[in-house]
Design a protein around this motif. Structure first.
Motif, PDB file in Angstrom:
ATOM      1  N   LEU A  19       0.872  -1.189   0.000  1.00 35.95           N
ATOM      2  CA  LEU A  19       0.000   0.000   0.000  1.00 35.95           C
ATOM      3  C   LEU A  19       0.899   1.226   0.000  1.00 35.95           C
ATOM      4  O   LEU A  19       1.835   1.310   0.794  1.00 35.95           O
ATOM      5  CB  LEU A  19      -0.916   0.012   1.232  1.00 35.95           C
ATOM      6  CG  LEU A  19      -1.947  -1.123   1.356  1.00 35.95           C
ATOM      7  CD1 LEU A  19      -2.691  -1.026   2.686  1.00 35.95           C
ATOM      8  CD2 LEU A  19      -2.938  -1.116   0.196  1.00 35.95           C
ATOM      9  N   GLN A  20       0.573   2.190  -0.879  1.00 30.38           N
ATOM     10  CA  GLN A  20       1.499   3.311  -1.064  1.00 30.38           C
ATOM     11  C   GLN A  20       0.871   4.665  -0.734  1.00 30.38           C
ATOM     12  O   GLN A  20       1.217   5.675  -1.340  1.00 30.38           O
ATOM     13  CB  GLN A  20       2.013   3.318  -2.515  1.00 30.38           C
ATOM     14  CG  GLN A  20       2.721   2.032  -2.910  1.00 30.38           C
ATOM     15  CD  GLN A  20       3.502   2.202  -4.199  1.00 30.38           C
ATOM     16  OE1 GLN A  20       4.437   2.978  -4.263  1.00 30.38           O
ATOM     17  NE2 GLN A  20       3.099   1.479  -5.230  1.00 30.38           N
ATOM     18  N   GLY A  21      -0.042   4.668   0.214  1.00 29.80           N
ATOM     19  CA  GLY A  21      -0.688   5.924   0.603  1.00 29.80           C
ATOM     20  C   GLY A  21      -2.156   5.928   0.244  1.00 29.80           C
ATOM     21  O   GLY A  21      -2.602   6.674  -0.628  1.00 29.80           O
ATOM     22  N   VAL A  22      -2.902   5.064   0.943  1.00 27.70           N
ATOM     23  CA  VAL A  22      -4.340   4.902   0.680  1.00 27.70           C
ATOM     24  C   VAL A  22      -5.137   5.700   1.701  1.00 27.70           C
ATOM     25  O   VAL A  22      -4.893   5.596   2.909  1.00 27.70           O
ATOM     26  CB  VAL A  22      -4.729   3.405   0.734  1.00 27.70           C
ATOM     27  CG1 VAL A  22      -6.249   3.243   0.724  1.00 27.70           C
ATOM     28  CG2 VAL A  22      -4.105   2.649  -0.433  1.00 27.70           C
ATOM     29  N   SER A  23      -6.078   6.497   1.217  1.00 27.44           N
ATOM     30  CA  SER A  23      -6.976   7.261   2.095  1.00 27.44           C
ATOM     31  C   SER A  23      -8.423   7.001   1.677  1.00 27.44           C
ATOM     32  O   SER A  23      -8.787   7.261   0.529  1.00 27.44           O
ATOM     33  CB  SER A  23      -6.682   8.765   2.003  1.00 27.44           C
ATOM     34  OG  SER A  23      -5.375   9.045   2.455  1.00 27.44           O
ATOM     35  N   ILE A  24      -9.207   6.446   2.597  1.00 27.00           N
ATOM     36  CA  ILE A  24     -10.643   6.252   2.335  1.00 27.00           C
ATOM     37  C   ILE A  24     -11.416   6.470   3.629  1.00 27.00           C
ATOM     38  O   ILE A  24     -10.886   6.270   4.729  1.00 27.00           O
ATOM     39  CB  ILE A  24     -10.980   4.839   1.783  1.00 27.00           C
ATOM     40  CG1 ILE A  24     -10.485   3.740   2.727  1.00 27.00           C
ATOM     41  CG2 ILE A  24     -10.434   4.627   0.390  1.00 27.00           C
ATOM     42  CD1 ILE A  24     -10.948   2.331   2.330  1.00 27.00           C
TER      43      ILE A  24
END
Length: 235
Positions: free
Chosen positions: A25-30
């Motif tokens: 994961l390389q910078g997930v925002s949810i």
């Protein structure tokens, strides 16, 4: 935000394999609100399984923050993570994960044992969820006496019994034939209509189409996050 059950901010997860660093994961925002029905999709290696493990508090991120129902779970100890998992998350797995020597009802009641509920309350709540998934007449059967669809219904009952914040389903129809898959997804539709928050991780487009929102991952990043228009028009 009071209605927000999941807030994931810039989550990264790196694994070291020998001398190589795998950036899952390389910078997930949810963010996911209470009562939403979300599908997480992506090809093999996209990071969807890693993200599922983060959401399910089965793993901790390398960086970023994850707040589940008001609790920052990003840096919790293993014991605290286990407690959060049992209280906040109902899991439904592709392989059912039922205990073979236990009856369907006993399997459904397992999270309540870990949570310390007294026996009489465990039985009452267990019977309620077994009725909800349409297995009142199968409560005393063991898993090997049940069809695949019935076993998955027991798994759904077990996921519901603790009244968790979210139901997290990993390829819930992966071991089922197409007709049984339709029945199980219809059950998820009913559970969602009753007010539960559902997150389904799947690689199957027809399964994802049951969700009201579809998040697609690629190479450890969110590629798209869209409302499922076909559901919206039906509703």
């Amino acid at each position: 935000m009071q209605n927000q059950v999941i807030a994931i901010d810039n989550i990264t997860k790196f694994y070291h394999v020998g001398t190589e660093t795998v950036k899952a994961l390389q910078g997930v925002s949810i963010s996911i609100n209470r009562g939403e029905y979300v599908a997480i999709m992506g090809p093999s290696g996209s990071g969807k399984s890693t993200l599922m493990n983060m959401i399910g508090a089965l793993d901790t991120p390398t960086g970023g923050q994850y707040v589940l129902n008001g609790t920052d779970v990003s840096r919790l100890s293993d014991d605290s993570l286990a407690e959060i998992r049992n209280k906040e998350i109902g899991f439904v797995f592709q392989t059912f994960n039922l205990l073979p020597r236990y009856t369907a009802l006993e399997n459904a009641m397992l999270p309540l044992i870990y949570a310390g509920f007294p026996k009489s309350e465990r039985i009452k709540l267990g019977e309620e969820v077994m009725e909800k998934v349409g297995l009142t007449d199968r409560m005393q059967h063991k898993p090997n006496e049940m069809s695949g669809g019935q076993r998955q219904r027991v798994a759904v009952a077990r996921a519901l019994v603790n009244k968790p914040s979210i139901i997290l389903a990993d390829e819930p129809t992966g071991n089922l034939d197409s007709k049984t898959s339709v029945d199980i997804m219809r059950l998820f539709d009913e559970i969602h209509k009753a007010g539960n928050t559902i997150i389904v991780v799947t690689h199957e487009e027809d399964i994802a189409q049951h969700a009201h929102r579809i998040i697609r991952l690629r190479d450890g990043l969110v590629e798209t996050d869209t409302i499922n228009e076909s559901i919206e028009t039906i509703a």
